[in-house]
Design an enzyme around this catalytic site. Structure first.
Site, PDB file in Angstrom:
ATOM      1  N   ASP A  37       0.859  -1.188   0.000  1.00 19.55           N
ATOM      2  CA  ASP A  37       0.000   0.000   0.000  1.00 19.55           C
ATOM      3  C   ASP A  37       0.895   1.237   0.000  1.00 19.55           C
ATOM      4  OD1 ASP A  37      -1.861   1.968   0.344  1.00 19.55           O
ATOM      5  OD2 ASP A  37      -2.805   1.112   2.126  1.00 19.55           O
ATOM      6  N   HIS A  38       1.270   1.688  -1.191  1.00 19.85           N
ATOM      7  CA  HIS A  38       2.227   2.779  -1.355  1.00 19.85           C
ATOM      8  C   HIS A  38       1.628   3.943  -2.127  1.00 19.85           C
ATOM      9  CE1 HIS A  38       6.591   1.549  -0.470  1.00 19.85           C
ATOM     10  NE2 HIS A  38       5.813   0.690   0.172  1.00 19.85           N
ATOM     11  N   GLY A 106       4.536   2.834   8.881  1.00 16.32           N
ATOM     12  CA  GLY A 106       4.720   3.581   7.652  1.00 16.32           C
ATOM     13  C   GLY A 106       6.115   4.080   7.365  1.00 16.32           C
ATOM     14  N   GLU A 107       6.217   4.752   6.201  1.00 12.30           N
ATOM     15  CA  GLU A 107       7.477   5.330   5.735  1.00 12.30           C
ATOM     16  C   GLU A 107       7.238   6.764   5.254  1.00 12.30           C
ATOM     17  OE1 GLU A 107       6.307   2.710   3.399  1.00 12.30           O
ATOM     18  OE2 GLU A 107       6.780   1.203   4.920  1.00 12.30           O
ATOM     19  N   ASN A 110       5.865   7.545   1.638  1.00 12.20           N
ATOM     20  CA  ASN A 110       4.445   7.595   1.271  1.00 12.20           C
ATOM     21  C   ASN A 110       3.640   8.631   2.050  1.00 12.20           C
ATOM     22  OD1 ASN A 110       4.642   5.210  -0.490  1.00 12.20           O
ATOM     23  ND2 ASN A 110       5.043   4.138   1.434  1.00 12.20           N
ATOM     24  N   GLY A 174      10.866  -4.871  16.503  1.00 11.54           N
ATOM     25  CA  GLY A 174      11.574  -4.886  17.780  1.00 11.54           C
ATOM     26  C   GLY A 174      10.624  -5.177  18.923  1.00 11.54           C
TER      27      GLY A 174
END
Length: 322
Positions: A37-38, A106-107, A110, A174
């Protein structure tokens, strides 16, 4: 038996083909399908990035049995969590219960498009935890009013819900995110075979829940052509781990960051060619780390049909023996 999925990679594939590929994945015997999903591709050369949720609706109608899942959707900026809950519930109905909502923090790649900047990682994690709480409450079917640190919800209610609640998968890398996944998720998503993350998830209450991973490969009868394609389209994955990847803002930045990544670097982690055993070894690493599901990504949108033919005849029968 470990479940073998197929990845609809939005960043490299036109939208109509994504739907066709989902139907083919079902036909040749994959156990499930996931979709990225980008808003942007990782590299300009990848060339695509359609709206995943439109593709999912079409895929639900083009398939009959194969479960579908986002891998993964970010509900903290580009989408408000109340809207994520609505479209996930609608997908649950359209797919007749075959949809799972995979969520992640997320990133920048995007999320920067809305012009609000990219928060530091600790803030993003608090935003994500709050968003997951809102989505879970809305899946309950009642009216939800919420006033949080980051989000407000004013008397929201979902009117179209599937018969069974949409499962939620939470991506982790993590201990803190594994704890969140154990508390709020129905399953864990980890990109790499990170045994320590799975162990933390199990120790914090996730024992017995499914664990999903993903393995990229470049099938080709010509191993050198496979290595070239993998380097050209997948070198972004070697820029320094998720702490770096989540911060870069655009394809041009991934291009610059991956400038020193060599073909042999990519081939060291991505099976290239038509060696079935190489893919089996990759999947086995996930199985031994405690994963129950692994989705395969075939690199190169124009090489999906040869991959499907090979997977049906050679690869999937071998993977079933794991």
């Amino acid at each position: 038996m470990i479940q073998i999925g197929y990845t609809m990679m939005c960043e490299q594939t036109p939208p109509r083909q994504l739907v066709e590929d989902a139907a083919t994945a079902e036909r040749v015997g994959f156990d499930y399908a996931v979709i990225s999903d980008h808003y942007f591709p990782w590299l300009e050369e990848m060339g695509h990035s359609p709206y995943a949720w439109s593709v999912l609706g079409a895929a639900a109608q083009a398939t009959e049995r194969i479960p579908l899942m986002t891998y993964v959707t970010c509900p903290i900026m580009r989408y408000h969590p109340a809207v994520v809950a609505q479209k996930a519930a609608t997908m649950g109905v359209l797919s007749e219960g075959r949809f799972t909502l995979g969520l992640g923090a997320g990133e920048n790649l995007n999320e920067h498009v809305i012009g609000e900047g990219w928060p530091p990682v600790d803030t993003r994690h608090r935003m994500f935890a709050e968003a997951v709480r809102i989505i879970r409450e809305l899946f309950g079917g009642g009216y939800v009013t919420f006033q949080g640190e980051f989000y407000d919800v004013d008397s929201a209610k979902l009117y179209d819900l599937p018969e069974e609640r949409v499962p939620i998968g939470i991506a982790a890398s993590g201990g803190a995110s594994a704890e969140l996944a154990a508390q709020y998720g129905d399953l864990l998503v980890v990109n790499d075979p990170m045994r320590e993350v799975v162990a933390a998830f199990n120790a914090m209450g996730g024992e017995g829940k499914p664990v999903y991973g993903q393995l990229a490969l470049a099938y080709d009868s010509d191993a050198e052509a496979a290595r070239e394609r993998a380097h050209r389209l997948w070198r972004w994955a070697g820029v320094g781990g998720w702490k770096v990847m989540s911060e870069l803002p655009g394809p041009v930045n991934f291009e610059a960051a991956s400038g020193t990544v060599r073909p042999e670097d990519v081939a060291g982690s991505v099976p290239c060619g038509n060696d079935v055993e190489a893919v089996v070894r990759g999947v086995r690493a996930y199985a031994e780390a405690g994963f129950t599901h692994v989705a395969l990504v075939q690199i190169g949108h124009d090489q999906q049909q040869p991959f499907f033919d090979w997977a049906e005849k050679e690869l999937l029968p071998e993977l079933r023996r794991l």
